[in-house]
Write an enzyme that holds these catalytic residues in place. Sequence first.
Site: not given
Ligand code: ATR
Length: 273
Positions: A61, A65, A126, A150, A155
């Site tokens: 985890t 990963k 996301g 997103n 992305k």
């Molecule tokens: P995970 O592996 O859990 O998906 P990650 O790769 O860090 O974690 O991705 C986090 C996701 O949450 C990303 O899509 C991020 O958006 P960005 O690509 O713009 O960073 C999104 N995210 C995190 N905080 C956010 C917020 N407050 N509002 C909208 N999207 C958010």
Amino acid sequence: MDRYLVFGHPVRHSKSPFIHTLFARQTQQELEYGLAEPAVDEFAHALRTFFDQGGKGCNVTVPFKEQAFTLVDRLSTRAKRAGAVNTIKLTEDGVLLGDNTDGAGLVADLKSHGVTLADSRILLLGAGGAARGALAPLLAELPSELVIANRTHAKAQQLAAEFHDLGPVTAQTYELLAGPFDLVINSTSASLQGELPPLAPALIHTDIAIYDMMYGASDTAFICWAKQHGARQTMDGLGMLVEQAAEAFTVWRGIRPGTKQVLRELKRNLGVI
Ligand code: ATR
């Protein structure tokens, strides 16, 4: 006794030992399942040592990963697509097989809640690792359209391009999203900071299904928000946690455990019911 464990950092609060112990009891499999929390730069060494010392399989985890993806000998198709490994099995011939059961867990949980995916219009919020892991299994259910939104639009565009060969997946900015959607899946980590993805309330309607991959003892910020705006069916990621574990258990032991009772026990353990 066959040994399994979960690698993570932090991992102390992981529910995987609880879940797999119940699966083992239910299926009468003799195994033990523990926790390992190596320092972030010692994961590769810890993984090798575990298998050198007779470990049969492990879960991986956050934050390991993606690294696990590079450390195994062979990858399943779904792990290749996910770009990440959450399950490793030592095969009979000594090969470390990397798999990813997260997306299959999400789809299994959605189905267990009666959500129809075929011909549905899905919005995936996301574009991080969690979204990437979900895309191939979701597209395999033949939705009519899957839109990724997103905060960092580039992305989402990149992910949509990468999975385009598997189905009708597009990217759209939060501002320009046009409903109606049948299902919204929140894969962002926004709830962790008590924040919300910037979704227009007008996209929520009474017949929409809302899924948040996060979970907690009470409703996540996103589920609270969706309920306030009229969503009647809301689901959190606890079921996905149990279903991805069931899929991993099946990969290791060749026997599929039932999930309903285990999910109920987990909820009781977390104080949700
Ligand atoms: P995970 O592996 O859990 O998906 P990650 O790769 O860090 O974690 O991705 C986090 C996701 O949450 C990303 O899509 C991020 O958006 P960005 O690509 O713009 O960073 C999104 N995210 C995190 N905080 C956010 C917020 N407050 N509002 C909208 N999207 C958010």
